[in-house]
Scaffold this active site. Structure first.
Site, PDB file in Angstrom:
ATOM      1  N   VAL A  44       0.838  -1.207   0.000  1.00 51.59           N
ATOM      2  CA  VAL A  44       0.000   0.000   0.000  1.00 51.59           C
ATOM      3  C   VAL A  44       0.869   1.251   0.000  1.00 51.59           C
ATOM      4  O   VAL A  44       0.578   2.213  -0.712  1.00 51.59           O
ATOM      5  CB  VAL A  44      -1.001  -0.013   1.179  1.00 51.59           C
ATOM      6  CG1 VAL A  44      -1.842   1.259   1.191  1.00 51.59           C
ATOM      7  CG2 VAL A  44      -1.904  -1.234   1.112  1.00 51.59           C
ATOM      8  N   CYS A  45       1.938   1.241   0.773  1.00 56.30           N
ATOM      9  CA  CYS A  45       2.845   2.395   0.787  1.00 56.30           C
ATOM     10  C   CYS A  45       3.470   2.617  -0.585  1.00 56.30           C
ATOM     11  O   CYS A  45       3.576   3.750  -1.052  1.00 56.30           O
ATOM     12  CB  CYS A  45       3.925   2.211   1.842  1.00 56.30           C
ATOM     13  SG  CYS A  45       3.290   2.170   3.534  1.00 56.30           S
ATOM     14  N   THR A  46       3.853   1.544  -1.226  1.00 56.29           N
ATOM     15  CA  THR A  46       4.440   1.648  -2.559  1.00 56.29           C
ATOM     16  C   THR A  46       3.415   2.200  -3.549  1.00 56.29           C
ATOM     17  O   THR A  46       3.733   3.098  -4.345  1.00 56.29           O
ATOM     18  CB  THR A  46       4.993   0.285  -3.010  1.00 56.29           C
ATOM     19  OG1 THR A  46       5.998  -0.120  -2.072  1.00 56.29           O
ATOM     20  CG2 THR A  46       5.584   0.361  -4.407  1.00 56.29           C
ATOM     21  N   LEU A  49       3.007   6.071  -2.745  1.00 59.14           N
ATOM     22  CA  LEU A  49       4.126   6.921  -3.126  1.00 59.14           C
ATOM     23  C   LEU A  49       4.392   6.888  -4.628  1.00 59.14           C
ATOM     24  O   LEU A  49       4.794   7.899  -5.210  1.00 59.14           O
ATOM     25  CB  LEU A  49       5.368   6.552  -2.324  1.00 59.14           C
ATOM     26  CG  LEU A  49       5.225   6.790  -0.809  1.00 59.14           C
ATOM     27  CD1 LEU A  49       6.510   6.409  -0.091  1.00 59.14           C
ATOM     28  CD2 LEU A  49       4.819   8.203  -0.482  1.00 59.14           C
TER      29      LEU A  49
END
Length: 156
Positions: A44-46, A49
């Site tokens: 999810v972070c990838t 960002l």
């Protein structure tokens, strides 16, 4: 009480992936999208960002600088930034002070980890005032970037 529109953004200085100090004060006179994210190298972070990376021209046209903060070490963030080709600063809040100041921190996160940044988005205007604040309880959710862009457009 949670930070909200109209509040003065808490000042901070953190190290980036090049081991340089970056302060919010460095961006006086500019609009800033300040993102907090739990961990580098997670799906999810990838996605979050990389969405910012893929829309960097939109944010530039809205006269906004992007800063992304997590409690990962600056070394971890450096490898992550390189692998994902992220064109903005990743800042290490290893001591959890900035995440705490922005009320964007989990007491306990997955696998019993403590003091992990909550996924959050803040728009800070050229005078250092918060114009948009979104702190998500569910790390699987992504901030509403349409609202972020709309807020930035209103500042132009």
């Amino acid at each position: 009480m949670a930070l909200q529109k109209g509040d003065k953004a808490p000042a901070f200085t953190l190290y980036n992936t090049e081991k340089a100090e970056i302060s919010l004060a460095d961006y006086q006179g500019k609009n800033v999208v300040l993102l907090f994210f739990p961990f580098a190298f997670t799906s999810v972070c990838t996605a979050e960002l990389c969405e910012m990376r893929d829309n960097i021209l939109t944010y530039s046209s809205l006269k906004a600088e992007i800063l992304a903060v997590s409690v990962d070490s600056l070394f971890t963030l450096g490898k992550y930034k390189e692998e994902q080709n992220l064109p903005f600063h990743l800042l290490s809040d290893f001591n959890k002070e900035v995440s705490t100041a922005y009320e964007s921190i989990y007491d306990t996160f997955a696998f019993g980890t403590k003091g992990v940044s909550k996924r959050s988005a803040f728009v800070i205007d050229a005078e250092g005032i918060i114009q948009y604040a979104e702190v998500l309880e569910n790390a699987g959710d992504i901030p509403n970037f349409a609202n972020v862009k709309e807020t930035l457009a209103s500042l132009a």
